[in-house]
Scaffold this active site. Sequence first.
Site, PDB file in Angstrom:
ATOM      1  N   TYR B 124      73.784 104.517 -56.919  1.00 35.80           N
ATOM      2  CA  TYR B 124      74.443 105.226 -57.882  1.00 35.80           C
ATOM      3  C   TYR B 124      73.993 104.494 -59.043  1.00 35.80           C
ATOM      4  O   TYR B 124      73.524 102.861 -59.055  1.00 35.80           O
ATOM      5  CB  TYR B 124      76.402 105.443 -57.660  1.00 35.80           C
ATOM      6  N   TYR B 163      75.035 105.760 -48.101  1.00 34.35           N
ATOM      7  CA  TYR B 163      75.670 104.510 -48.997  1.00 34.35           C
ATOM      8  C   TYR B 163      76.457 103.496 -47.698  1.00 34.35           C
ATOM      9  O   TYR B 163      76.916 103.975 -47.477  1.00 34.35           O
ATOM     10  CB  TYR B 163      75.128 104.182 -50.376  1.00 34.35           C
ATOM     11  N   ARG B 173      79.588 105.510 -45.626  1.00 36.67           N
ATOM     12  CA  ARG B 173      79.680 106.132 -46.598  1.00 36.67           C
ATOM     13  C   ARG B 173      78.763 107.509 -46.362  1.00 36.67           C
ATOM     14  O   ARG B 173      77.644 108.116 -46.328  1.00 36.67           O
ATOM     15  CB  ARG B 173      79.861 106.651 -48.079  1.00 36.67           C
ATOM     16  N   HIS B 176      77.144 112.217 -49.626  1.00 36.15           N
ATOM     17  CA  HIS B 176      78.666 112.886 -50.405  1.00 36.15           C
ATOM     18  C   HIS B 176      77.978 113.873 -51.797  1.00 36.15           C
ATOM     19  O   HIS B 176      77.357 112.864 -52.701  1.00 36.15           O
ATOM     20  CB  HIS B 176      79.994 112.715 -49.884  1.00 36.15           C
ATOM     21  N   HIS B 178      80.522 114.732 -55.081  1.00 40.92           N
ATOM     22  CA  HIS B 178      82.070 114.179 -56.212  1.00 40.92           C
ATOM     23  C   HIS B 178      82.145 115.362 -56.772  1.00 40.92           C
ATOM     24  O   HIS B 178      81.340 115.502 -57.445  1.00 40.92           O
ATOM     25  CB  HIS B 178      81.940 112.823 -56.897  1.00 40.92           C
TER      26      HIS B 178
END
Lengths: 203, 255
Positions: B124, B163, B173, B176, B178
């Site tokens: 991120y 990640y 995870r 995905h 959000h």
Amino acid sequence: MTGGSAALPPTPSQTIGPFFGHALPFAGGGDLAPAAHPGAVTVHGRVHDGAGAPVPDAIVELWQNGPEGRPPRAPGSLARRDGDLAQEFTGFGRVATDAEGRWSARTLRPGARAGRAPQVSVCVFARGLLHHLFTRLYFPDDPAALAADPLLASLDPARRATLVATAEPLGPAPRYRFDIHLQGEKETVFLDFRDFRDFRDFR
Amino acid sequence: MTPTQRDIDLEMAAHRAAYERGRASGGPAVDHPPRDYPPYRSSALRHPTRPLVAVAGDPEAVELHGPVFGHTDVSPLDADLTGQHGGEPQGARITVTGRLLDRAGRPVAGQLVEIWQANAAGRYAHRLDRHPAPLDPHFTGAGRALTGPDGSYHFTTVQPGAYPWRNHDNAWRPAHIHFSVFGTAFTQRLVTQMYFPGDPLLAHDPVLRSVVDDDARRRLVATYDHALSRPEWSLGYRWDIVLDGPRATWAEEGR
């Protein structure tokens, strides 16, 4: 909960996670009212977890009536023109908590209809919270209105107190403190709207 | 001491089995995750332990309306996450499209959809993400759009990477995106995550599997739609979103 005969099943909620900071906060997100507005008040507080520790990765959203007591219908809820007193009040704010769990916003006192106390609708999101939580921030200034409010009247006094902000008579502009406890002895009253259906008669 | 993936898998299986037993004996279907879901360790201290207070009879009008968005809140560039930094980001270009609907199947028009995600390497653009995967100077991973008259939204982005995280030992995870969406009522507010079909990590993720109902969990996984793929350009995914919660009816009655 299904509300109708052909109801579609809803999309489930998921946590906001820890990494929303480059996406959701927007410039002036806590400035529902410009600083120069004569009616501006500050609402602020901290978000705590069940151990009393601050929650540094939460988002607090505020949505409220305008001073005249109706839901704002002005578009542009992410746009802020700070200092422009002519900008229409959109009634929406969004603030992330800081490293110590604190949030703060500047707004106008909402109006309320007869028999209701002025309140701001609050929605809380956080890492670790799989489904957002709704609550209400009530202003403490009118005890008679608070006493008459049906939601507040339905709560025992200790629980009721979690929904009423505390006036802080510091500085030139009014300030109200509203802490949010996700869990524990001081756990905030959180609201569930899902059993409510087909509400048509509040005009 | 630190739980392994197998420990977490067993915990998740036990929660699912308990739910299935409840269903078999007439219990209700549950669409949303419980806020207390121990396999997701961070939920332990962040869920209320007292029942929510039902506002069944008389919500405030403001709760049955929502903030109003408009063209000043988004620009067309906001919906193309590959075009925000003057160069093509790393990774496989994808489009994600779908419709925002209420539970009666009506389109929810003119409402704000916000997305955010990791880059193709699983990192991120956030100062607290310490995963030692490369940042991409051409990718921030945040987008906004307003739904059209038919409730549709469209984003162009790149396939996010999986990640690691610290829920348990060797926790990862699944890829995905959000999503944050608004309905016409604040009570319809939804923040969720969209997943990708065929991802082997879906079986091992306590965030996704907090949705214990199998059908509900499947609704968080997008569909690959070849008709949405563009030749020599992008892969297409479709994902519709259905908002829960009551809404006011007076807006459509002309008020």
